[in-house]
Design a protein around this motif. Structure first.
Motif, PDB file in Angstrom:
ATOM      1  N   LEU B  79       0.830  -1.193   0.000  1.00 57.63           N
ATOM      2  CA  LEU B  79       0.000   0.000   0.000  1.00 57.63           C
ATOM      3  C   LEU B  79       0.867   1.245   0.000  1.00 57.63           C
ATOM      4  O   LEU B  79       0.680   2.158  -0.791  1.00 57.63           O
ATOM      5  CB  LEU B  79      -0.919  -0.026   1.221  1.00 57.63           C
ATOM      6  CG  LEU B  79      -1.843   1.179   1.344  1.00 57.63           C
ATOM      7  CD1 LEU B  79      -2.775   1.257   0.160  1.00 57.63           C
ATOM      8  CD2 LEU B  79      -2.627   1.113   2.639  1.00 57.63           C
ATOM      9  N   GLU B  80       1.823   1.234   0.877  1.00 61.96           N
ATOM     10  CA  GLU B  80       2.659   2.412   0.994  1.00 61.96           C
ATOM     11  C   GLU B  80       3.368   2.718  -0.317  1.00 61.96           C
ATOM     12  O   GLU B  80       3.434   3.859  -0.763  1.00 61.96           O
ATOM     13  CB  GLU B  80       3.692   2.211   2.108  1.00 61.96           C
ATOM     14  CG  GLU B  80       4.627   3.398   2.225  1.00 61.96           C
ATOM     15  CD  GLU B  80       5.684   3.194   3.283  1.00 61.96           C
ATOM     16  OE1 GLU B  80       5.543   2.246   4.068  1.00 61.96           O
ATOM     17  OE2 GLU B  80       6.644   3.971   3.308  1.00 61.96           O
ATOM     18  N   TYR B  81       3.883   1.666  -0.932  1.00 62.43           N
ATOM     19  CA  TYR B  81       4.636   1.915  -2.157  1.00 62.43           C
ATOM     20  C   TYR B  81       3.718   2.273  -3.312  1.00 62.43           C
ATOM     21  O   TYR B  81       4.096   3.065  -4.174  1.00 62.43           O
ATOM     22  CB  TYR B  81       5.529   0.721  -2.478  1.00 62.43           C
ATOM     23  CG  TYR B  81       6.843   0.866  -1.758  1.00 62.43           C
ATOM     24  CD1 TYR B  81       6.930   0.585  -0.399  1.00 62.43           C
ATOM     25  CD2 TYR B  81       7.956   1.360  -2.395  1.00 62.43           C
ATOM     26  CE1 TYR B  81       8.095   0.763   0.292  1.00 62.43           C
ATOM     27  CE2 TYR B  81       9.139   1.541  -1.712  1.00 62.43           C
ATOM     28  CZ  TYR B  81       9.219   1.237  -0.378  1.00 62.43           C
ATOM     29  OH  TYR B  81      10.373   1.438   0.304  1.00 62.43           O
ATOM     30  N   SER B  82       2.526   1.723  -3.310  1.00 60.19           N
ATOM     31  CA  SER B  82       1.575   2.137  -4.341  1.00 60.19           C
ATOM     32  C   SER B  82       1.305   3.625  -4.211  1.00 60.19           C
ATOM     33  O   SER B  82       1.282   4.359  -5.190  1.00 60.19           O
ATOM     34  CB  SER B  82       0.266   1.370  -4.195  1.00 60.19           C
ATOM     35  OG  SER B  82       0.493  -0.001  -4.394  1.00 60.19           O
ATOM     36  N   LEU B  83       1.129   4.058  -2.977  1.00 59.17           N
ATOM     37  CA  LEU B  83       0.830   5.467  -2.757  1.00 59.17           C
ATOM     38  C   LEU B  83       2.033   6.342  -3.078  1.00 59.17           C
ATOM     39  O   LEU B  83       1.900   7.414  -3.661  1.00 59.17           O
ATOM     40  CB  LEU B  83       0.362   5.681  -1.320  1.00 59.17           C
ATOM     41  CG  LEU B  83      -0.986   5.026  -1.017  1.00 59.17           C
ATOM     42  CD1 LEU B  83      -1.283   5.055   0.464  1.00 59.17           C
ATOM     43  CD2 LEU B  83      -2.080   5.724  -1.799  1.00 59.17           C
ATOM     44  N   LEU B  84       3.194   5.848  -2.712  1.00 57.85           N
ATOM     45  CA  LEU B  84       4.395   6.619  -3.051  1.00 57.85           C
ATOM     46  C   LEU B  84       4.552   6.722  -4.562  1.00 57.85           C
ATOM     47  O   LEU B  84       4.930   7.775  -5.090  1.00 57.85           O
ATOM     48  CB  LEU B  84       5.631   5.960  -2.446  1.00 57.85           C
ATOM     49  CG  LEU B  84       5.871   6.242  -0.973  1.00 57.85           C
ATOM     50  CD1 LEU B  84       7.015   5.390  -0.459  1.00 57.85           C
ATOM     51  CD2 LEU B  84       6.195   7.714  -0.768  1.00 57.85           C
ATOM     52  N   ALA B  85       4.248   5.617  -5.231  1.00 53.67           N
ATOM     53  CA  ALA B  85       4.333   5.642  -6.693  1.00 53.67           C
ATOM     54  C   ALA B  85       3.330   6.639  -7.244  1.00 53.67           C
ATOM     55  O   ALA B  85       3.637   7.400  -8.173  1.00 53.67           O
ATOM     56  CB  ALA B  85       4.086   4.251  -7.261  1.00 53.67           C
ATOM     57  N   GLU B  86       2.146   6.657  -6.662  1.00 54.00           N
ATOM     58  CA  GLU B  86       1.154   7.642  -7.080  1.00 54.00           C
ATOM     59  C   GLU B  86       1.676   9.056  -6.873  1.00 54.00           C
ATOM     60  O   GLU B  86       1.521   9.925  -7.723  1.00 54.00           O
ATOM     61  CB  GLU B  86      -0.142   7.465  -6.283  1.00 54.00           C
ATOM     62  CG  GLU B  86      -0.975   6.264  -6.680  1.00 54.00           C
ATOM     63  CD  GLU B  86      -1.621   6.440  -8.052  1.00 54.00           C
ATOM     64  OE1 GLU B  86      -1.535   7.535  -8.616  1.00 54.00           O
ATOM     65  OE2 GLU B  86      -2.198   5.450  -8.541  1.00 54.00           O
ATOM     66  N   PHE B  87       2.277   9.232  -5.737  1.00 58.23           N
ATOM     67  CA  PHE B  87       2.792  10.562  -5.427  1.00 58.23           C
ATOM     68  C   PHE B  87       3.870  10.965  -6.430  1.00 58.23           C
ATOM     69  O   PHE B  87       3.925  12.110  -6.882  1.00 58.23           O
ATOM     70  CB  PHE B  87       3.326  10.579  -3.993  1.00 58.23           C
ATOM     71  CG  PHE B  87       3.687  11.956  -3.526  1.00 58.23           C
ATOM     72  CD1 PHE B  87       2.704  12.909  -3.325  1.00 58.23           C
ATOM     73  CD2 PHE B  87       5.009  12.302  -3.296  1.00 58.23           C
ATOM     74  CE1 PHE B  87       3.031  14.181  -2.898  1.00 58.23           C
ATOM     75  CE2 PHE B  87       5.337  13.568  -2.872  1.00 58.23           C
ATOM     76  CZ  PHE B  87       4.348  14.511  -2.669  1.00 58.23           C
ATOM     77  N   THR B  88       4.728   9.995  -6.770  1.00 57.80           N
ATOM     78  CA  THR B  88       5.755  10.268  -7.773  1.00 57.80           C
ATOM     79  C   THR B  88       5.109  10.678  -9.094  1.00 57.80           C
ATOM     80  O   THR B  88       5.581  11.586  -9.779  1.00 57.80           O
ATOM     81  CB  THR B  88       6.605   9.012  -8.005  1.00 57.80           C
ATOM     82  OG1 THR B  88       6.874   8.409  -6.755  1.00 57.80           O
ATOM     83  CG2 THR B  88       7.888   9.346  -8.698  1.00 57.80           C
ATOM     84  N   LEU B  89       4.024  10.012  -9.413  1.00 53.32           N
ATOM     85  CA  LEU B  89       3.321  10.352 -10.653  1.00 53.32           C
ATOM     86  C   LEU B  89       2.757  11.773 -10.595  1.00 53.32           C
ATOM     87  O   LEU B  89       2.813  12.507 -11.576  1.00 53.32           O
ATOM     88  CB  LEU B  89       2.177   9.366 -10.895  1.00 53.32           C
ATOM     89  CG  LEU B  89       2.562   8.039 -11.535  1.00 53.32           C
ATOM     90  CD1 LEU B  89       1.332   7.159 -11.677  1.00 53.32           C
ATOM     91  CD2 LEU B  89       3.193   8.275 -12.889  1.00 53.32           C
ATOM     92  N   VAL B  90       2.210  12.110  -9.423  1.00 55.30           N
ATOM     93  CA  VAL B  90       1.663  13.457  -9.271  1.00 55.30           C
ATOM     94  C   VAL B  90       2.743  14.487  -9.534  1.00 55.30           C
ATOM     95  O   VAL B  90       2.557  15.448 -10.284  1.00 55.30           O
ATOM     96  CB  VAL B  90       1.084  13.652  -7.854  1.00 55.30           C
ATOM     97  CG1 VAL B  90       0.764  15.117  -7.617  1.00 55.30           C
ATOM     98  CG2 VAL B  90      -0.138  12.788  -7.659  1.00 55.30           C
TER      99      VAL B  90
END
Lengths: 1120, 299
Positions: B79-90
């Motif tokens: 979960l954390e890394y999915s969210l971090l990846a999302e954040f990177t995308l943002v």
């Protein structure tokens, strides 16, 4: 005596002459000199009346010491004299210059037989003057000349004699001082050159004198080397010095051959203390003086290359390459016994780690990557040795760990990337998404999912999401110690596990960041687009052309010469295609031999002209090694160690596992894909064939037309048969998979084909390889070969053929297999439709594959076939199940519609191919020119193969091997290049056939582990216990490191007795039965490796984008 | 790899060997024999080949059950890394006028602020919070809640929640990303949609834009004013990473601004002390080792 001078000099210095009238000093000096002259003249043969005797009697001691005394005083006065107004000479110095004081003193020494004592005296005198004089003395010829004379007369000093050592020491010290003076005041340099000319001695005596001490041990050698480095520095600004050094001195040859000399004194075999040993650490080599000395010299070479003038650098590098690496190290790497080879490999590894200067490293690397020894690429030899089960394999692994740790683009290109660039190992979808990130950690999920069922982590999985979702970002530990109060012991371990995983994440983060940064200097992003495969081809062809003149004896130049030379084709072929299946039939083979077999013909980029005699026999050293190895192992591991077998096994395991895991997969069932792609590659081979034919025609165009036609016919026929053969193999494979039984012969056959493919892949850049160039030559030149071939129905690559020329024994076996094969092929012809049908069936993504019977399948096959044909614009008439008919049709299609038919319609227009993966990647390549010929069959390179093959053996490997293999793999996985990252961390699709991914191997290892656990019921418990112990120990050690805040090498584990006070709460080391030890640890390692890979995959998904942009646009201007 | 401390790899290997000997005794001797069981002919192929049929029946059930176990255990990381990846995308999207920051306490909560630069809502500065469901990416779409309910047809006048779901009826992993939600949140202030409004009043007013243009406009202006007047309030959430505004303080902000403008996008900034330099002698575009022109000749 002389010591007293120096001592006195020092003492006198403390008596200051300050305030003393310079006039007075001058007067004193003159008086002293007058006294000295008196004595000198008395013994001077010229001045003395009794010039009759050539030799005067010995100088009486009192007179000698009187001179000594005066001189001391005089020197003192000279040193203390202040320079005159405006840089003019002081009065005393002027007097010295005018009167030639120094010269006369030197002559006086000579007169007194110039014993070592005299030399020492003189040398120290100058040392003192140089170090303490307040005005520059070297500018004055009357000072400099005697100095040079003294130096040259000391030149031979080292050659024995009781005082030799001390004279040397003083000489070098003086030389060092002089070099220091030069460095400070380069204007003196001119004088040095002139003075030397006067003497007629070699120019720049200073330098020449230092050379002999280059490789000396101890402080003298060190001083000499320092002095030389000062001169090297000088050379950067002064081209004259540089030219002199390169043109008139033997400096560079001496340095390089010195390395060779020192190398030869290294122990040829190292006494290895344990099986675990795999590389020379500092603690190891520090105990071997010869090695220390060698490393010193190597270090010196580094320094010279670093500071020296480019011309010196170039010359030295050239000599090191041609004077040390090629003539000394290369043969040493091919010695006869395993121990020797292992030792040399360890040395090479150590040298690589010791070399800090990029230019020298480049020389070493180009030696490793491009050098060929006995027609074998050194790199291939080294790679193949990784697979040897002996310590040599471990040491070779360590060497590659070092190589990979260099972050060197050239290394990675040659080892791995060039095989990945064509992207044939990816399916279309993957290729498109190469640069995408794995946003939902799906790779990590897959990796961790492989953890054996009974591993502690899985048992202890009691946490729910919510407990973890709110974590403290600044804190590495998800929960404080207090939180774990209520947990049972297992949960405590689980906590450790999570902490442990966080550490993996952190390591991965740091490692990826480091890789990213290191790779900023790389020339391309390796993202599947840049650099493009095509360019490689061009580059190689260019290079090929450059090299062609040199190797025409081996490869005829079909591109430029209209009619191929007709000489010696059998030998040539034999060499080129030895890989095909030449060695297949021989009874005893070792891995390195196999690799050798198919690798040696491979690499296009040999930097050196190949030597003319292309022999068919394996090189001597390999034979030797084979022999010794066979003796060692007594034939015990011979057959299955061939990793081609492993490759087969991966396939089976992977497919089996996919069936097993299917419920969990969201993607389309994958079991069938390999087969599909196999067919594609088959189709694709038709394309190749066609093109090959074209080429032949072009080439033959010069000849008579009939000949051409004949050629054509023959080739078509062959092609047809070749195809049939391949199909047969595919069917066979299919059957075998279904039955779960592997027929030994089948394996053989399979291997043969595989190997052929490998060879083709390998040889892709050698134009003459186009087996068709070859076929034409064979036809025209060698009729009997031609006939023979027809009879044997060899495949399109014609490797069988060449084989015949290799050795008779091989030939026979080959014939046998071919015949056997033929038989089988015909007998299985009727099964072909089944196979074909299955392929088509697979286009329909939703039906699970089941073993299909011919009858059930025929109809749909035919209908699919018809649709395909229609899509190609050909109206299919009724097709019987006669396969030859079918094949002819396809072939005709391929031949006829060459220009018009775009095979990509398979993937785009055909209604059948809804699944994007179906007619994959190959279709575009079919239309692109020669790309598929070269890259058509996916092959990820020998290095990846051996690594994975090693990993496959995880359970059986010794621990250090496993640590090295997993370490190398994780290091590779941290590289930021999308090609590499995608290949290693890809878990979600099935690769095309013949591509074996890390994930597949991990799956296979897991099966082994589970299998073992089923057999040995106590195994899981033991593993759990060992794991708990190791984790706790790991934590305790980390804690200790933290406490001590030590920056010492954390790879060295701490001695247990040292950790006792802190590891008290660690569970005791479980009593593991020794025979299970390896397996237990390997299992723990396996699970940990999965965590590591998962962590790396996760970290890759969140690398800041700015990083990646930076890599893709390395030349973007940086705003200030 | 941080496994290495498990085993002594290099220097004290001799000691390890003796350990092994103590424990294994006779077995050790066997291993020393030339036949080397670990690479023996019989072992390797037998395991995987036989394994194929045998393990088949047992596995599927077991693995399915275990899958949950692993997932549960590593779930937070995924979960954390999915969210971090999302954040990177943002970050990668560089959405104009939008800034977000995950909260300190939970990765499922992101603080954000949006600056409206033209149109009806010009000069509006709206703080918001993004709430991500904890079964992300398999759950509903993230929610966007404005700290102060902006006067807007799609913003709930009471809760301040933006109607995101109309744009993302079903949240599809791999297709939908959080940056799209943020982009949507920005778009609604430029292209006003009145269908099924959360704030009927605003919708009605807007619908009758022609007549009540002044009324709607003035409502919007009031709302913008209101929001901006609360700009310097303490953040609603007590979280160290919550976005808070303060008036310009030269002592702090000048320097920060200076740094922003002179910031060099250099890798050294990211990882200090980790200077590893790679090597390359490859000519750009080439795939030949040592193809760079300035290579010194070797012979």
């Amino acid at each position: 005596m002389m010591a007293s001078v120096v001592a006195k000099g020092n003492r006198k210095k403390s008596l200051s002459l300050k305030g003393v009238d310079p006039e007075t000093c001058m007067i004193v000096f003159r008086n002293h000199w007058a006294q000295v002259v008196k004595i000198l003249e008395k013994h001077d043969p010229v001045h003395s009346r009794s010039g009759v005797y050539l030799r005067l009697g010995p100088v009486p001691g009192d007179e000698a010491s009187a001179v000594q005394n005066y001189v001391e005083h005089m020197l003192f006065l000279l040193m203390e004299e202040e320079p005159g107004q405006g840089g003019a000479m002081g009065a005393i110095l002027e007097f010295v210059v005018v009167e030639g004081v120094m010269e006369r003193l030197f002559l006086w020494s000579l007169r007194r037989h110039f014993t070592d004592d005299m030399k020492l005296e003189q040398l120290r005198m100058y040392q003192m003057l140089l170090s303490q004089a307040r005005q520059p003395l070297l500018h004055h010829k009357p000072v400099l000349r005697p100095l040079m004379m003294l130096l040259s007369s000391c030149a031979g000093a080292g050659s024995g004699g009781r005082g030799g050592g001390s004279v040397e020491a003083e000489l070098v010290l003086l030389l060092n001082q002089l070099c220091g003076a030069l460095a400070k005041d380069p204007s003196v340099l001119e004088l040095f050159f002139h003075t030397s000319e006067d003497q007629g001695a070699a120019n720049f005596l200073l330098f020449s004198l230092l050379i002999p001490f280059t490789h000396q041990e101890g402080s003298v050698g060190q001083q000499a080397r320092d002095a030389l480095l000062l001169i090297m520095q000088l050379s950067t600004y002064n081209p004259r010095v540089a030219t002199h050094i390169t043109d008139n001195t033997y400096f560079c040859p001496v340095l390089a051959t010195g390395l060779s000399g020192l190398y030869s004194s290294l122990p040829a075999k190292l006494q290895v203390y344990s099986e675990d040993w795999h590389c020379l650490e500092r603690a190891d080599w520090i105990q071997v003086p010869a090695l220390v000395q060698f490393l010193n010299s190597l270090q010196f070479c580094c320094s010279v290359i670093k500071v020296g003038h480019p011309s010196i650098r170039g010359q030295l590098l050239g000599y090191i390459y041609n004077g040390f690496l090629v003539p000394v190290l290369a043969p040493a790497l091919h010695k006869c016994t395993l121990e020797e080879v292992m030792t040399t490999t360890a040395y090479l590894d150590l040298f690589l780690r010791s070399v800090s200067e990029p230019a020298l490293l480049q020389t070493f690397l180009s030696f490793i990557l491009l050098h060929t020894h006995d027609n074998v690429q050194l790199l291939d030899t080294l790679v193949s040795r990784v697979n040897t089960p002996f310590q040599l394999g471990t040491v070779s692994l360590a060497l590659f760990r070092t190589l990979i740790g260099l972050f060197c683009e050239d290394v990675m290109l040659q080892l791995i990337l060039r095989y990945l660039i064509p992207c044939t190992h990816l399916c279309v979808r993957e290729r498109r998404s190469l640069k995408d990130r794995d946003a939902y950690s799906s790779s990590a999920v897959k990796f961790l999912f492989l953890t054996p069922s009974w591993c502690p982590l899985r048992l202890g999985a009691v946490h729910t999401h919510t407990q973890h979702i709110h974590w403290a970002m600044g804190n590495n530990v998800p929960m404080s110690e207090g939180d774990s109060v209520g947990y049972s012991r297992i949960c405590r371990t689980d906590l450790l596990m999570n902490v442990n995983y966080l550490q993996y994440l952190w390591d991965a983060r740091v490692g990826i960041a480091a890789s990213l940064q290191a790779c900023l200097v790389w020339s391309g992003p390796y993202d599947g687009e840049k650099p493009a495969a095509r360019e490689e081809e061009d580059g190689e062809e260019e290079r090929e052309q450059e090299l062609e003149e040199e190797k025409t004896d081996q490869t005829f130049n079909w591109t430029s010469s209209p009619s191929p030379p007709l000489t010696s084709p059998p030998v040539t072929m034999g060499n080129q295609h030895r890989g095909g299946d030449g060695g297949r039939g021989s009874v005893v083979e070792l891995e390195w031999d196999d690799s050798y077999e198919w690798d040696d013909s491979a690499l296009p980029s040999s930097s050196l002209p190949l030597t003319p005699p292309v022999h068919i026999e394996t090189p001597q050293h390999i034979q030797e090694m084979r022999r010794s190895a066979i003796m060692l192992i007594q034939g015990s591991y011979v057959e299955e160690s061939d990793f081609q077998d492993d490759v087969l096994v991966y396939n089976l395991i992977a497919q089996k596992d996919e069936v097993e895991y299917k419920p969990d997969r969201r993607t389309t069932p994958q079991t069938r894909k390999p087969v599909v792609s196999q067919t594609t590659s088959l189709v694709h081979r038709y394309g190749t064939l066609r093109r090959e034919k074209e080429r032949v025609v072009v080439e033959e165009g010069v000849r008579e037309e009939e000949g051409v036609r004949e050629e054509e016919r023959v080739i078509v026929e062959e092609g047809e048969e070749g195809v049939r053969e391949e199909e047969g193999v595919i069917v066979e494979e299919e059957l075998r998979e279904e039955e779960g039984v592997i027929v030994e012969e089948g394996v053989r056959e399979e291997e043969g084909v595989r190997e052929e493919e490998g060879v083709r892949e390998e040889k892709r850049s050698q134009p003459q390889l186009l087996s068709n160039g070859l076929s034409c030559e064979d036809h025209t030149v060698n009729e009997e070969v031609d006939d023979d071939r027809k009879r044997k129905s060899s495949g399109p690559h014609l490797d069988h053929n060449c084989n015949r020329t290799v050795t008779t024994t091989v030939n026979q076996t080959n014939d046998l297999t071919t015949a056997d094969h033929q038989e089988r092929t015909t007998s299985e012809n009727h099964t072909h439709p089944v196979e074909k049908q299955q392929d088509c069936n697979k286009t329909d993504a939703d039906h699970p594959v089941s073993p299909v019977t011919t009858s059930a399948v025929d109809d749909s096959f035919l209908s699919q076939y018809r649709e395909l044909m229609r899509s190609l614009g050909v109206e299919p008439d009724d097709v019987t199940d006669d396969i030859t008919e079918f094949r002819k049709r396809v072939l005709a299609l391929a031949q006829g519609g060459e220009e018009e038919v775009d095979f990509s319609v398979f993937s785009t227009d055909s209604p059948e191919s809804k699944d994007a993966d179906l007619e994959p990647e190959n279709s575009p390549e079919l239309t692109s020119n020669s790309q598929d010929r070269k890259h058509g069959i996916p092959f990820t390179g020998p290095f990846i193969s051996v690594l994975l093959s090693r990993l496959e053996n995880l359970l059986e490997n010794p621990i250090p091997v496993n640590l090295l293999v997993t370490g190398i793999l994780s290091q590779l996985a941290k590289y930021p290049q999308p090609l590499l990252r995608a290949f290693l961390l890809n878990t979600h699709t099935d690769p095309p056939p013949n591509v074996h991914t890390l994930y597949q191997v991990l799956v296979s290892v897991r099966v082994q582990i589970e299998q073992y656990a089923t057999d040995q019921t106590e195994f899981p418990a033991t593993v759990r216990e060992a794991w708990r112990y190791l984790l706790a120990r790991d934590q305790a050690l980390k804690l200790r490191e933290l406490l001590e805040d030590s920056h010492s090498d954390n790879r060295k584990s701490v001695l247990p007795n040292g950790t006792q006070h802190i590891t008290q709460n660690v569970p005791p080391c479980p009593n593991i039965p020794p025979q299970a030890r390896n397996r237990v640890f390997a299992t723990v390692l396996y699970a940990e490796f999965l965590k590591e890979l998962a962590a790396i995959a996760q970290e890759h998904s969140i690398v800041p984008d700015s990083f990646i942009e930076e890599i893709n646009t390395p030349d973007s201007p940086i705003e200030e | 790899m941080n496994l290495n401390p498990f085993w002594s790899m290099s220097t004290n290997t001799g000691r390890k060997r003796s350990d092994g000997e103590e424990q294994s005794g006779a077995q050790q001797q066997q291993r020393a024999s030339p036949a080397r069981p670990s690479f023996g002919k019989k072992q390797l192929p037998s395991i995987p080949k036989n394994a194929v049929p045998i393990t088949k029946p047992a596995s599927p059930a077991a693995t399915a059950q275990l899958a949950n176990g692993t997932h549960a255990s590593y779930g937070p990381f995924y979960l954390e890394y999915s969210l971090l990846a999302e954040f990177t995308l943002v970050i990668k999207q560089k959405l104009p006028g939008i800034y977000v920051q995950p909260s300190y306490k939970s990765a499922l909560m992101w603080f954000g602020v949006i600056f409206i630069r033209h149109g009806l809502y010009q000069d509006g500065v709206f703080k918001f919070t993004v709430y991500i469901p904890d079964n992300y990416p398999d759950g509903e779409c993230p929610r966007v809640v404005f700290d102060i309910p902006v006067f807007h047809p799609l913003v709930d006048p009471v809760s301040g929640e933006l109607d995101v779901r109309r744009a993302f009826t079903k949240w599809r992993r791999n297709h939908n990303h959080i940056w799209q939600v943020l982009m949507y949140a920005r778009t609604v202030f430029y292209k006003i949609n009145t269908m099924e409004p959360l704030n009927p009043e605003a919708a009605v007013l807007f619908f009758r834009y022609d007549k009540d243009v002044q009324l709607f406009k003035s409502k919007v202006v009031d709302s913008v004013k209101l929001c901006n007047s609360h700009l310097f309030d303490q953040p609603k959430m007590d979280d160290p990473y919550a976005i808070s505004f303060s008036s310009w303080n030269p002592a702090i902000h000048d320097e920060a601004k200076e740094r922003m403008f002179t910031h060099k996008r250099r890798p050294e900034d990211h990882q200090k002390g980790l200077q590893v330099s790679g090597l390359s002698w490859v000519k750009p575009g080439s795939t030949q080792p040592f193809s760079k022109d300035d290579n010194p000749p070797l012979s």
